[in-house]
Scaffold this active site. Sequence first.
Site, PDB file in Angstrom:
ATOM      1  N   CYS A 187       0.801  -1.222   0.000  1.00 15.47           N
ATOM      2  CA  CYS A 187       0.000   0.000   0.000  1.00 15.47           C
ATOM      3  C   CYS A 187       0.834   1.273   0.000  1.00 15.47           C
ATOM      4  O   CYS A 187       0.297   2.364  -0.173  1.00 15.47           O
ATOM      5  CB  CYS A 187      -0.919   0.009   1.222  1.00 15.47           C
ATOM      6  SG  CYS A 187      -1.595  -1.601   1.647  1.00 15.47           S
ATOM      7  N   HIS A 327      -3.584   7.598   5.607  1.00 18.07           N
ATOM      8  CA  HIS A 327      -3.666   6.277   4.979  1.00 18.07           C
ATOM      9  C   HIS A 327      -5.080   5.734   5.176  1.00 18.07           C
ATOM     10  O   HIS A 327      -5.667   5.198   4.244  1.00 18.07           O
ATOM     11  CB  HIS A 327      -2.626   5.342   5.579  1.00 18.07           C
ATOM     12  CG  HIS A 327      -2.502   4.041   4.868  1.00 18.07           C
ATOM     13  ND1 HIS A 327      -2.246   3.965   3.515  1.00 18.07           N
ATOM     14  CD2 HIS A 327      -2.601   2.758   5.305  1.00 18.07           C
ATOM     15  CE1 HIS A 327      -2.202   2.695   3.148  1.00 18.07           C
ATOM     16  NE2 HIS A 327      -2.418   1.942   4.216  1.00 18.07           N
ATOM     17  N   GLU A 338      -2.572   4.825  13.182  1.00 16.47           N
ATOM     18  CA  GLU A 338      -2.288   6.086  12.493  1.00 16.47           C
ATOM     19  C   GLU A 338      -2.671   7.278  13.356  1.00 16.47           C
ATOM     20  O   GLU A 338      -1.948   8.284  13.407  1.00 16.47           O
ATOM     21  CB  GLU A 338      -3.003   6.152  11.144  1.00 16.47           C
ATOM     22  CG  GLU A 338      -2.624   7.404  10.362  1.00 16.47           C
ATOM     23  CD  GLU A 338      -3.070   7.388   8.912  1.00 16.47           C
ATOM     24  OE1 GLU A 338      -2.579   8.228   8.134  1.00 16.47           O
ATOM     25  OE2 GLU A 338      -3.913   6.530   8.553  1.00 16.47           O
ATOM     26  N   LYS A 359     -10.011   7.131   1.050  1.00 23.58           N
ATOM     27  CA  LYS A 359     -10.356   5.723   0.841  1.00 23.58           C
ATOM     28  C   LYS A 359     -11.802   5.453   1.237  1.00 23.58           C
ATOM     29  O   LYS A 359     -12.360   4.428   0.837  1.00 23.58           O
ATOM     30  CB  LYS A 359      -9.408   4.821   1.633  1.00 23.58           C
ATOM     31  CG  LYS A 359      -7.982   4.781   1.085  1.00 23.58           C
ATOM     32  CD  LYS A 359      -7.128   3.779   1.855  1.00 23.58           C
ATOM     33  CE  LYS A 359      -5.701   3.706   1.322  1.00 23.58           C
ATOM     34  NZ  LYS A 359      -4.901   4.895   1.654  1.00 23.58           N
ATOM     35  N   HIS A 364      -9.520   1.141  -1.454  1.00 24.10           N
ATOM     36  CA  HIS A 364      -8.063   1.077  -1.319  1.00 24.10           C
ATOM     37  C   HIS A 364      -7.454   0.645  -2.648  1.00 24.10           C
ATOM     38  O   HIS A 364      -7.608  -0.498  -3.063  1.00 24.10           O
ATOM     39  CB  HIS A 364      -7.696   0.102  -0.210  1.00 24.10           C
ATOM     40  CG  HIS A 364      -6.274   0.205   0.246  1.00 24.10           C
ATOM     41  ND1 HIS A 364      -5.284   0.786  -0.510  1.00 24.10           N
ATOM     42  CD2 HIS A 364      -5.668  -0.214   1.397  1.00 24.10           C
ATOM     43  CE1 HIS A 364      -4.144   0.731   0.136  1.00 24.10           C
ATOM     44  NE2 HIS A 364      -4.346   0.136   1.296  1.00 24.10           N
ATOM     45  N   PHE A 423       1.321  -3.131   4.123  1.00 26.96           N
ATOM     46  CA  PHE A 423       1.538  -4.449   4.718  1.00 26.96           C
ATOM     47  C   PHE A 423       3.032  -4.774   4.652  1.00 26.96           C
ATOM     48  O   PHE A 423       3.684  -4.503   3.658  1.00 26.96           O
ATOM     49  CB  PHE A 423       0.748  -5.520   3.968  1.00 26.96           C
ATOM     50  CG  PHE A 423      -0.685  -5.629   4.397  1.00 26.96           C
ATOM     51  CD1 PHE A 423      -1.037  -5.714   5.734  1.00 26.96           C
ATOM     52  CD2 PHE A 423      -1.704  -5.660   3.453  1.00 26.96           C
ATOM     53  CE1 PHE A 423      -2.357  -5.824   6.126  1.00 26.96           C
ATOM     54  CE2 PHE A 423      -3.028  -5.768   3.841  1.00 26.96           C
ATOM     55  CZ  PHE A 423      -3.353  -5.850   5.176  1.00 26.96           C
TER      56      PHE A 423
END
Length: 437
Positions: A187, A327, A338, A359, A364, A423
């Site tokens: 990502c 994110h 976050e 998002k 995503h 990830f």
Amino acid sequence: MLVMNGARAKMRRRIVITGTGMITPLGHSVSENWENLKSGCSGVGQITLFDASKFKTRIAAEVRDFEFHDYFPQEPQWEFVGRNAQFVLAAAKQAVEESGIDASQMDPTRLGVYLGSGEGEQDFAQCTGIVARAIQSGTLEVSEFMAGILEQLHPIDELEKEPNMPTAHVAHVFGAEGPNLNCLTACAASSQAIGEASEIIRSGGADVMISGGTHSMIHPFGLTGFSLLGALSVRNDQPQEASRPFDRDRDGFVLGEGSGIVILEELEHAKRRGAPILGELMGFGSSADAHRLTDSHPEGRGAASSIESALTDGQMNRDEIGYVNSHGTSTAVNDRIETLAVRRVFKDRADNLPVSSIKSMLGHLIAAAGAVELATCLMAIRDGVLPPTINYTTPDPECDLDYIPNEAREVKLDTALSNSFGFGGQNIALIVRRFSG
């Protein structure tokens, strides 16, 4: 910008953005995407690219009604071009046209490409069919399987599935003979590509870089992988409400697809050719959680470190940041960590720092997410409008920032931070600001 190096001082090459392009579930142009983002539209719906009826998750944010040949003529070279490569070529064409960059008008070895691109479409239906035909009396006959593979799979089609192919296509179409790279850090990929592309320019390796990312994982293998991780929302009956970053009732992210491209250019090079300057890339920070493959560090150390590194790289004070494009995936762990990382970096000021996740509308885009989000920051700065986090209805005590809930907000904005956390623990932070000469 003056940068100290021991007893010496040198001028640091400044990086500006002179073009942007987007193909996403919310539109096939930057302007269409921006209008839909400001309006709080959702691009999420039922999966139509394959039969997902047997999956626990049956929703995604697909790019709909996209026609590659609206951008490039029908020619033999495009017979097998993959979905991800189609997206990036269309987005790159938009960005190159806005920038006005032309390899024939410069040294082509000074024009490069750096993308964060995922793998191409998978041969799920063909491969499962070949396996089924190769099974005899309950046992897989390897010779039959190999014969089917050699007979039915096309070599160029298979080559198109390699994640380096989008960079190859972009370089070929736009005559970019300079540095050509691809990274796939999940990502964070396109944000990492942009950050590292800017470093190539700063170091003198190129004057212009076509950078960003592209990805489509809306296929059986992609959906299966994220489903096994338990990372996807299963709000199948309410697809447009499924992506709900920072909301207490979030149950996972929504898989999306698309491409985002920015043209990065050394400032004096851009000035000499009279290029439009959309903003300046100030800071790039990168870190690793070194914790777990799927979870961020519980104290938000890696995420906070990348933000602090971007501030240091840009020689900026944290008080200069006016907006955080988060994110914000809509997973329980990411959103909480976050939030913790933002508080760790910005301290008491975090209470008054607007943060939002697009998002919630786009889903995503995996490798392409960061580039689209950075381009969104440029539009927010240009227009003085912060995109909302839609579907935010129930506050989570562990997510306690100003998430710009449900409606866009007008502000005066000069500098924005864009976060991308992948990830595997890869963390990237980028800072852009209004160009001031």
